[in-house]
Design a protein around this motif. Structure first.
Motif, PDB file in Angstrom:
ATOM      1  N   GLU A  74       5.071  16.433 103.050  1.00 51.82           N
ATOM      2  CA  GLU A  74       5.606  15.409 102.429  1.00 51.82           C
ATOM      3  C   GLU A  74       6.566  15.587 101.327  1.00 51.82           C
ATOM      4  O   GLU A  74       7.537  14.783 100.917  1.00 51.82           O
ATOM      5  CB  GLU A  74       4.189  14.895 101.437  1.00 51.82           C
ATOM      6  CG  GLU A  74       3.295  14.143 102.312  1.00 51.82           C
ATOM      7  CD  GLU A  74       1.962  13.726 101.839  1.00 51.82           C
ATOM      8  OE1 GLU A  74       1.989  14.352 100.505  1.00 51.82           O
ATOM      9  OE2 GLU A  74       1.062  13.104 102.350  1.00 51.82           O
ATOM     10  N   GLY A  75       6.641  16.908 100.721  1.00 51.72           N
ATOM     11  CA  GLY A  75       7.433  17.527  99.719  1.00 51.72           C
ATOM     12  C   GLY A  75       8.924  17.196 100.511  1.00 51.72           C
ATOM     13  O   GLY A  75       9.827  17.064 100.061  1.00 51.72           O
ATOM     14  N   GLU A  76       8.997  17.853 101.630  1.00 51.06           N
ATOM     15  CA  GLU A  76      10.187  18.019 102.513  1.00 51.06           C
ATOM     16  C   GLU A  76      10.754  16.549 102.968  1.00 51.06           C
ATOM     17  O   GLU A  76      11.825  16.188 102.606  1.00 51.06           O
ATOM     18  CB  GLU A  76      10.125  18.790 103.923  1.00 51.06           C
ATOM     19  CG  GLU A  76       9.734  20.217 103.610  1.00 51.06           C
ATOM     20  CD  GLU A  76       9.572  20.915 105.085  1.00 51.06           C
ATOM     21  OE1 GLU A  76       9.400  20.248 106.043  1.00 51.06           O
ATOM     22  OE2 GLU A  76       9.477  22.086 104.947  1.00 51.06           O
ATOM     23  N   ILE A  77       9.646  15.574 102.981  1.00 53.35           N
ATOM     24  CA  ILE A  77      10.094  13.996 103.344  1.00 53.35           C
ATOM     25  C   ILE A  77      10.585  13.397 102.004  1.00 53.35           C
ATOM     26  O   ILE A  77      11.922  12.800 102.092  1.00 53.35           O
ATOM     27  CB  ILE A  77       8.750  13.284 103.679  1.00 53.35           C
ATOM     28  CG1 ILE A  77       8.473  13.707 105.149  1.00 53.35           C
ATOM     29  CG2 ILE A  77       9.202  12.105 103.508  1.00 53.35           C
ATOM     30  CD1 ILE A  77       7.140  12.991 105.553  1.00 53.35           C
ATOM     31  N   SER A  78      10.009  13.966 100.870  1.00 52.38           N
ATOM     32  CA  SER A  78      10.509  13.353  99.550  1.00 52.38           C
ATOM     33  C   SER A  78      12.031  14.036  99.406  1.00 52.38           C
ATOM     34  O   SER A  78      12.870  13.333  98.936  1.00 52.38           O
ATOM     35  CB  SER A  78       9.568  13.857  98.466  1.00 52.38           C
ATOM     36  OG  SER A  78       8.349  13.148  98.724  1.00 52.38           O
ATOM     37  N   LYS A  79      12.060  15.334  99.760  1.00 56.63           N
ATOM     38  CA  LYS A  79      13.398  15.979  99.465  1.00 56.63           C
ATOM     39  C   LYS A  79      14.332  15.478 100.159  1.00 56.63           C
ATOM     40  O   LYS A  79      15.681  15.054  99.858  1.00 56.63           O
ATOM     41  CB  LYS A  79      13.223  17.371  99.647  1.00 56.63           C
ATOM     42  CG  LYS A  79      14.416  18.183  99.329  1.00 56.63           C
ATOM     43  CD  LYS A  79      14.113  19.723  99.671  1.00 56.63           C
ATOM     44  CE  LYS A  79      15.267  20.520  99.399  1.00 56.63           C
ATOM     45  NZ  LYS A  79      15.328  22.034  99.641  1.00 56.63           N
ATOM     46  N   CYS A  80      13.960  14.840 101.563  1.00 66.77           N
ATOM     47  CA  CYS A  80      15.008  14.442 102.478  1.00 66.77           C
ATOM     48  C   CYS A  80      15.423  12.995 102.111  1.00 66.77           C
ATOM     49  O   CYS A  80      16.525  12.658 102.081  1.00 66.77           O
ATOM     50  CB  CYS A  80      14.424  14.502 103.833  1.00 66.77           C
ATOM     51  SG  CYS A  80      14.284  15.996 104.549  1.00 66.77           S
ATOM     52  N   GLU A  86      21.039  10.322  97.792  1.00 68.40           N
ATOM     53  CA  GLU A  86      22.438  11.199  97.358  1.00 68.40           C
ATOM     54  C   GLU A  86      23.643  11.151  98.449  1.00 68.40           C
ATOM     55  O   GLU A  86      24.630  10.746  98.144  1.00 68.40           O
ATOM     56  CB  GLU A  86      22.205  12.674  97.103  1.00 68.40           C
ATOM     57  CG  GLU A  86      21.019  13.079  95.919  1.00 68.40           C
ATOM     58  CD  GLU A  86      20.971  14.356  95.677  1.00 68.40           C
ATOM     59  OE1 GLU A  86      21.397  15.295  96.721  1.00 68.40           O
ATOM     60  OE2 GLU A  86      20.208  14.928  94.920  1.00 68.40           O
ATOM     61  N   LEU A  87      23.045  11.224  99.730  1.00 67.59           N
ATOM     62  CA  LEU A  87      24.343  11.144 100.935  1.00 67.59           C
ATOM     63  C   LEU A  87      24.588   9.446 100.944  1.00 67.59           C
ATOM     64  O   LEU A  87      25.901   9.592 101.109  1.00 67.59           O
ATOM     65  CB  LEU A  87      23.666  11.457 102.047  1.00 67.59           C
ATOM     66  CG  LEU A  87      23.471  13.102 102.297  1.00 67.59           C
ATOM     67  CD1 LEU A  87      22.721  13.295 103.626  1.00 67.59           C
ATOM     68  CD2 LEU A  87      24.772  13.713 102.298  1.00 67.59           C
ATOM     69  N   MET A  88      23.770   8.452 100.637  1.00 73.42           N
ATOM     70  CA  MET A  88      24.160   7.415 100.647  1.00 73.42           C
ATOM     71  C   MET A  88      24.938   7.087  99.590  1.00 73.42           C
ATOM     72  O   MET A  88      26.255   6.349  99.458  1.00 73.42           O
ATOM     73  CB  MET A  88      22.970   6.468 100.632  1.00 73.42           C
ATOM     74  CG  MET A  88      21.954   6.481 102.023  1.00 73.42           C
ATOM     75  SD  MET A  88      23.168   5.781 103.260  1.00 73.42           S
ATOM     76  CE  MET A  88      23.239   4.093 102.865  1.00 73.42           C
ATOM     77  N   ALA A  89      24.924   7.616  98.380  1.00 76.22           N
ATOM     78  CA  ALA A  89      25.501   7.427  97.098  1.00 76.22           C
ATOM     79  C   ALA A  89      26.992   8.065  97.524  1.00 76.22           C
ATOM     80  O   ALA A  89      28.092   7.433  97.062  1.00 76.22           O
ATOM     81  CB  ALA A  89      24.885   8.117  95.807  1.00 76.22           C
ATOM     82  N   THR A  90      27.032   9.283  97.859  1.00 73.16           N
ATOM     83  CA  THR A  90      28.125   9.977  98.108  1.00 73.16           C
ATOM     84  C   THR A  90      29.112   9.173  99.354  1.00 73.16           C
ATOM     85  O   THR A  90      30.099   9.033  99.151  1.00 73.16           O
ATOM     86  CB  THR A  90      27.759  11.398  98.814  1.00 73.16           C
ATOM     87  OG1 THR A  90      27.261  12.379  97.825  1.00 73.16           O
ATOM     88  CG2 THR A  90      29.249  12.261  98.922  1.00 73.16           C
ATOM     89  N   GLN A  95      33.365   5.801 100.507  1.00 67.19           N
ATOM     90  CA  GLN A  95      34.152   4.552 101.041  1.00 67.19           C
ATOM     91  C   GLN A  95      34.949   3.941  99.927  1.00 67.19           C
ATOM     92  O   GLN A  95      35.843   3.144 100.325  1.00 67.19           O
ATOM     93  CB  GLN A  95      32.904   3.713 101.354  1.00 67.19           C
ATOM     94  CG  GLN A  95      32.182   4.281 102.891  1.00 67.19           C
ATOM     95  CD  GLN A  95      31.117   3.244 103.068  1.00 67.19           C
ATOM     96  OE1 GLN A  95      30.653   2.436 102.320  1.00 67.19           O
ATOM     97  NE2 GLN A  95      30.644   3.514 104.235  1.00 67.19           N
ATOM     98  N   ALA A  96      34.259   3.982  98.682  1.00 70.10           N
ATOM     99  CA  ALA A  96      35.267   3.257  97.593  1.00 70.10           C
ATOM    100  C   ALA A  96      36.465   4.015  97.356  1.00 70.10           C
ATOM    101  O   ALA A  96      37.561   3.538  97.185  1.00 70.10           O
ATOM    102  CB  ALA A  96      34.294   3.195  96.308  1.00 70.10           C
ATOM    103  N   GLU A  97      36.420   5.504  97.345  1.00 65.69           N
ATOM    104  CA  GLU A  97      37.696   6.247  97.096  1.00 65.69           C
ATOM    105  C   GLU A  97      38.705   5.895  98.358  1.00 65.69           C
ATOM    106  O   GLU A  97      39.841   5.981  98.011  1.00 65.69           O
ATOM    107  CB  GLU A  97      37.196   7.666  96.916  1.00 65.69           C
ATOM    108  CG  GLU A  97      36.482   8.138  95.829  1.00 65.69           C
ATOM    109  CD  GLU A  97      36.212   9.583  95.935  1.00 65.69           C
ATOM    110  OE1 GLU A  97      36.170  10.304  97.001  1.00 65.69           O
ATOM    111  OE2 GLU A  97      35.624   9.903  94.705  1.00 65.69           O
ATOM    112  N   ARG A  98      37.920   5.713  99.558  1.00 70.09           N
ATOM    113  CA  ARG A  98      38.839   5.428 100.743  1.00 70.09           C
ATOM    114  C   ARG A  98      39.598   4.163 100.610  1.00 70.09           C
ATOM    115  O   ARG A  98      40.701   4.236 100.767  1.00 70.09           O
ATOM    116  CB  ARG A  98      38.145   5.756 101.896  1.00 70.09           C
ATOM    117  CG  ARG A  98      38.703   5.408 103.282  1.00 70.09           C
ATOM    118  CD  ARG A  98      38.090   5.381 104.348  1.00 70.09           C
ATOM    119  NE  ARG A  98      38.930   5.064 105.815  1.00 70.09           N
ATOM    120  CZ  ARG A  98      38.157   5.109 106.730  1.00 70.09           C
ATOM    121  NH1 ARG A  98      36.875   5.385 106.927  1.00 70.09           N
ATOM    122  NH2 ARG A  98      39.115   4.747 107.999  1.00 70.09           N
TER     123      ARG A  98
END
Length: 253
Positions: A74-80, A86-90, A95-98
């Motif tokens: 569950e901790g790994e799932i939460s971390k994932c 974070e990856l979606m935000a990145t 995409q915005a920068e592009r």
């Protein structure tokens, strides 16, 4: 002690024929057998309790191990999930920068196109200016040749005028002539009298005289009316002569 069953035979006829009939139940043996049975039951119970306790302990340990593993998962799932956010935000940021980069590139391309057009226009103007300069140089060369031709004819006359009037005529910037007189002052023949004549405009103009002359405006007006520079130089020399030698100024009316 293991229980060993023994055969039991009851002779009912002999029992009934006895004046005091009784049946030997063999109570000690029964009690011993009962005790052995109870011991066996207790031993089975204890073994069962021990086995159940061991199994319960093992199950509890396995359950705890599974719980720890589940918590870790569950901790790994939460971390994932956090990493996914974070990856979606990145990704959204990239995409915005592009998109911004694409807009910037498009703007640069438009600027480059505009600059190329301006460069082509300026190059055309430069070519026109070069052609104009070449034409002007050709015209200037022709004019210089013409002026040199005129100068070759004028120079002897100029030297004659300078000798006759005891003066020197020098060219200055902006189409101006410096005329210097000598042998004007009877007391000092080397004293210089001069004036600067501007011939750049449609009308002649005297920039300055040394020394000043009060009659200069009227003389300049007469020069512009007659266009006779030689007569104007003669008149100015005469005025300088009268000023230097204390004689009355000439009547120019």
């Amino acid at each position: 002690m293991a229980f060993v069953p023994r055969g039991f035979h009851l002779d009912l006829k002999s029992v009934l024929s006895d004046p005091n009939p009784h049946i030997n139940l063999d109570i000690p043996v029964y009690e011993e057998t009962l005790q052995n049975f109870l011991k066996a039951v207790n031993s089975y119970k204890n073994r069962s309790i021990t086995a159940i306790t061991d199994k319960r302990t093992k199950d509890a340990a396995e359950k705890k191990k599974m719980q720890d593993k589940c918590q870790k998962i569950e901790g790994e799932i939460s971390k994932c999930k956090v990493q996914e956010i974070e990856l979606m935000a990145t990704l959204e940021k990239e995409q915005a920068e592009r998109k911004d980069a694409e807009l910037t590139v498009s703007a640069f391309k438009r600027q480059i196109t505009s600059l190329n057009e301006r460069s082509a226009t300026m190059q055309a103007q430069i070519d026109e200016y070069r052609a104009l300069i070449a034409s002007l140089r050709t015209d200037k060369g022709k004019e210089r040749s013409t002026l040199n031709s005129h100068a070759s004819r004028v120079t002897p006359e100029l030297h004659a005028y300078e000798k006759l009037l005891a003066c020197t005529i020098e060219g200055m910037e902006k189409e101006q002539l410096l005329i210097i007189f000598r042998r004007v002052d009877r007391s000092n023949s080397e004293r210089e009298f001069s004036f600067v004549l501007d011939v750049s405009g449609p009308n002649y103009r005297v920039v300055k005289t040394s020394p000043p002359l009060l009659s200069l405006p009227l003389l300049v007006d007469r020069l512009n009316a007659t266009q006779d520079i030689f007569a104007f130089i003669v008149q100015l020399r005469h005025e300088f002569y009268k000023t230097a030698n204390g004689e009355a100024a000439m009547d120019i009316s």
